[in-house]
Design an enzyme around this catalytic site. Structure first.
Site, PDB file in Angstrom:
ATOM      1  N   ASP A 151      29.305  44.650  44.646  1.00 28.81           N
ATOM      2  CA  ASP A 151      29.519  45.633  43.583  1.00 28.81           C
ATOM      3  C   ASP A 151      28.223  46.368  43.267  1.00 28.81           C
ATOM      4  O   ASP A 151      27.370  46.513  44.142  1.00 28.81           O
ATOM      5  CB  ASP A 151      30.112  44.942  42.345  1.00 28.81           C
ATOM      6  CG  ASP A 151      31.133  45.811  41.644  1.00 28.81           C
ATOM      7  OD1 ASP A 151      30.714  46.735  40.920  1.00 28.81           O
ATOM      8  OD2 ASP A 151      32.345  45.597  41.824  1.00 28.81           O
ATOM      9  N   HIS A 227      29.553  48.447  36.215  1.00 25.27           N
ATOM     10  CA  HIS A 227      30.783  48.006  36.882  1.00 25.27           C
ATOM     11  C   HIS A 227      30.654  46.575  37.410  1.00 25.27           C
ATOM     12  O   HIS A 227      31.555  45.737  37.224  1.00 25.27           O
ATOM     13  CB  HIS A 227      31.122  48.973  38.008  1.00 25.27           C
ATOM     14  CG  HIS A 227      32.482  48.794  38.594  1.00 25.27           C
ATOM     15  ND1 HIS A 227      32.761  47.862  39.561  1.00 25.27           N
ATOM     16  CD2 HIS A 227      33.653  49.452  38.363  1.00 25.27           C
ATOM     17  CE1 HIS A 227      34.035  47.938  39.904  1.00 25.27           C
ATOM     18  NE2 HIS A 227      34.597  48.901  39.193  1.00 25.27           N
ATOM     19  N   SER A 538      40.137  47.618  39.824  1.00 23.25           N
ATOM     20  CA  SER A 538      38.811  46.989  39.881  1.00 23.25           C
ATOM     21  C   SER A 538      38.735  45.780  38.968  1.00 23.25           C
ATOM     22  O   SER A 538      38.036  44.807  39.266  1.00 23.25           O
ATOM     23  CB  SER A 538      37.733  47.987  39.439  1.00 23.25           C
ATOM     24  OG  SER A 538      37.329  48.818  40.481  1.00 23.25           O
TER      25      SER A 538
END
Length: 755
Positions: A151, A227, A538
């Protein structure tokens, strides 16, 4: 004699031209301006156990297309030499072609960019740490498991990653934390965050003209965008009390496996989350395999399905992880609700769709006539009193009317964006959007942006028309948990059927991925004290990753396929309270396997599935042969001599925990094998809910397991009574011992005449 002499002169001249031309070729190779690009050369399974020997073989291969060993060495970006064999290098198109023509090369593909797919969750799924029994307690909340994340990096100071109460780092872990800008392993890693790496090699070729800025990108495992921090906290956050997002969703935040360890592999460098290079991803897969991760979580995928698997390096990297016993969980993507939009469709991946949960956010709207209504809104601001107007009354008015709350009606999603722009340009203090769908809002605003249905919108409009000075008072945002919130597959969640391998069901499973409270980077603009409400597949992906970690902790000897089967065959077909699961779209409908795969993840049932549809390398060879891959390519990929049967095997017989028949013409017989992982002496009987107009016959109808019988095969005969071409109809097939129900989805489309 003269003729012979003449021929000799001619031959000498030809030889001279040949030497001259060859010399020119070499010169051209050395001085050519042919542009070099980043290519990935995949060589399949390793031929040596020593990584250095693997890397040396890569060097020799590159020397065959370069003018010198030094040039070949300089071209290399990464050697992939731990979990599989391959490399990424700066090559011209002609050099890439030369390598791709070699018989010992599985595939050569240009680098490409893939996209990130963007507290009540686990209580909603029936996993409460307050229960005296259950998988959380049976696994010590995943304490011995390391989850790896590919990520955008991590914000290590987040309370989500505190290691209070954790025991020693698992002995099998060989990874490390790498120092970099704003990241000190001695300070930022602990018994929770046990690994952190980042990858930048080949930047100039992947991002031409874009300089690496330490302020923008943080050349370290630290993630500014948030994220990576979010997905890691959803899967494995420690317990963090008194968390909310601006007052919304208050409570204790925790991950699915609260004591699992975290390893972050930073492969995303675009701060807006628009892309990750597969060159970096493959290196992360390679090192994660060597580091000893137990589960890999990848909230990344292509915008659209990316074509054959030999061209999909993420699929290839994950394949080698799965062959090493590491389950890989990936998102279905956020391009729904159109059909065949699902990404990450390789059969060895566990692909996750997104649902909402039984929680919503709302405000009270009290009008000047003292009538109060509620509207859906993720409003983090204070109570507001303002005038109220109908937006369409001001469509042609060029003068803004600041401070008002606007009402508008929309039919399509894009109109909502237009409405927001109109409200902003008119300096509105809030917006009420009346729409025909009951799709939940996933947008958070400090100024009220309120959703109501058309009926409520009509009532508000009548009030506006009834008075010369309509007013409204909007409360601060509130949180509602439980009924009457219905579970739905989110409209953005990408749908099946599988566009690459239609007989392989995708997505596989669904999990909450709507307004999930999680940690984020404190540098992220939408952060509230380091927390965010995340929406997207996600964020459904790490929900499942955390639960897979628990299941692997409970059954460390199970293969990735067995873990996947247990999760799929035990899934809820309704929401946890027993109500139907719907699928957002136009129109809204009951969810089917192309929306949610096998259903909504149900981990308390998955821990004791009874039977599993297990697979090993031979099953994947079956899949590749049935898919038309040549024997040489399969041999290179799996590292095992391969001979495909003649005729080729049927992909319908691939031992997947679902049966999908895209084109049923005449009766077909499908085979499956199940492995008993429950009580030794068990008897299962078949229960079929056939798709409409489809006949299903199971042979045998009863399976008897005993001490010496762990695996049993069975056949499923499928025929259609439809007289014309149909769309897909859905059903299910269950093996039951009276306690355990091992259920797989059936999806059948009749094709009397293929167009």
């Amino acid at each position: 004699m003269g003729i012979v002499k003449g021929r000799s002169k001619a031959c000498l001249f030809v030889v001279f031209l040949f030497i001259l031309s060859c010399g020119f070729c070499v010169f051209a190779q050395e001085s050519s301006n042919e542009k070099r690009k980043v290519y990935i050369v995949h060589l399949g399974a390793r031929q040596h156990d020593d990584p250095e020997l693997v890397s040396e073989s890569h060097q020799r291969m590159l020397e065959s297309v370069f003018e010198s060993p030094e040039a070949a060495r300089k071209s290399i970006i990464y050697n992939y030499h731990h979990g599989f064999s391959g490399f990424s290098a700066r090559l011209t198109d002609s050099q890439a072609k030369q390598l791709s023509d070699r018989p010992d090369v599985f595939s050569v593909s240009p680098n490409r960019m893939v996209q990130l797919q963007s507290t009540r969750v686990y209580d909603y799924l029936g996993l409460s740490p307050t229960f005296p029994k259950g998988i959380l307690h049976e696994t010590n909340m995943g304490s011995d498991v390391v989850i790896g994340f590919l990520d955008s990096g991590i914000w290590p100071e987040s309370p989500a990653f505190n290691d209070e109460g954790l025991g020693p780092i698992p002995k099998h872990w060989k990874g490390k934390c790498v120092a970099g800008e704003g990241f000190d392993p001695a300070k930022h890693c602990n018994k929770k965050l046990v690994g952190a790496k980042y990858y930048t090699d080949g930047w100039d070729e992947m991002f031409p003209g874009e300089r690496i800025s330490e302020e923008e990108y943080m050349l370290s495992p630290r993630g500014l965008g948030g994220h990576g921090t979010t997905v890691a906290s959803i899967a494995a956050s420690s317990f963090v009390p008194n968390v909310s997002y601006g007052g919304l969703a208050p409570g204790v935040m925790r991950g699915g496996a609260p004591k699992a360890r975290i390893a972050m592999y930073k492969v995303v460098w675009d701060r807006e989350f628009q892309g990750s290079s597969v060159v970096h991803m493959l290196k992360a897969f390679d090192e994660a395999i060597n580091d000893g991760v137990d589960v890999l979580s990848v909230s990344i995928g292509g915008i659209l399905p990316s074509g054959p698997y030999q061209e999909d390096n993420m699929a290839l990297g994950s394949f080698h992880a799965v062959m090493k016993g590491i389950p890989v969980v990936a998102g279905a993507a956020n391009t729904g609700p159109a059909a065949s939009t699902v990404s990450n469709v390789a059969p060895w991946l566990l692909t996750v769709a997104a649902t909402n949960i039984d929680r919503t956010f709302y405000v009270d709207m009290t009008f000047g006539n003292n009538i109060t209504m509620i509207g859906q809104a993720q409003h983090t601001g204070k109570e507001l009193s303002a005038g109220l107007v109908y937006l369409e009354d001001y469509q042609n008015d060029t003068s803004p009317i600041p401070g008002k709350v606007f009402l508008t009606f929309v039919k399509e999603d894009w109109e909502m964006t237009s409405a927001l722009v109109a409200a902003s340009s008119n300096q509105a203090s809030g917006m009420i959007v009346a729409r025909s769908t009951d799709q939940q809002s996933d947008v958070v605003y400090k100024t009220p942006y309120i959703y109501v249905d058309h009926e409520v919108g009509a009532k508000i409009l009548r009030y506006i028309r009834s008075t010369s000075s309509p007013t409204i008072k909007i409360s601060a945002g509130k949180t509602l948990v439980g009924r009457p919130i219905a579970t739905q597959v989110c409209g953005f969640s990408s749908r099946g059927p599988n566009p690459i391998s239609p007989p392989i069901l995708k997505p596989d499973i669904a999990a909450p991925g709507m307004t999930i409270l999680a940690a984020t980077s404190e540098a992220f603009p939408d952060s509230y004290g380091g927390y965010i409400l995340g929406t997207g597949t996600s964020f459904a992906t790490p929900v499942v990753s955390g639960l897979v970690a628990l299941l692997k902790a409970l059954h460390p000897d199970w293969s990735p396929a067995a873990l996947k089967s247990a999760i799929m065959t035990s899934a809820w077909k309704t929401d946890p309270s027993g109500d139907p699961i719907f699928a957002e779209g136009q129109p809204r409908k009951l969810a089917d396997p192309f929306d949610y795969g096998a259903g909504l993840v149900n981990m308390e049932r998955a821990k004791d599935p009874g039977l599993v549809y297990d697979m090993n390398v031979d099953d994947y060879i079956h899949f590749f042969c049935a898919s038309g891959y040549n024997e040489t390519a399969i041999t290179i990929l799996v590292g095992k001599p391969t001979r495909c049967s003649s005729p080729l095997p049927s992909i319908l017989d691939f031992n997947y925990p679902a049966i999908t028949i895209p084109d049923l013409e005449e009766e077909v017989t499908i085979t499956r094998t199940v492995t008993n992982v429950g009580p030794v002496d068990s008897v299962y009987r078949a229960v079929v809910e056939p798709p409409q107009g489809v006949k299903i016959v199971v042979e045998p109808e009863t399976l008897v397991f005993e001490q010496n019988t762990k695996k049993l095969g069975f056949k499923v005969r499928v025929s259609s009574s439809h007289k014309s071409n149909t769309g897909y109809f859905f059903g299910s097939f269950t093996w039951t011992d009276g306690t355990r129900n091992v259920t797989i989805p059936l999806s059948v489309r009749t094709r009397v005449l293929n167009p």
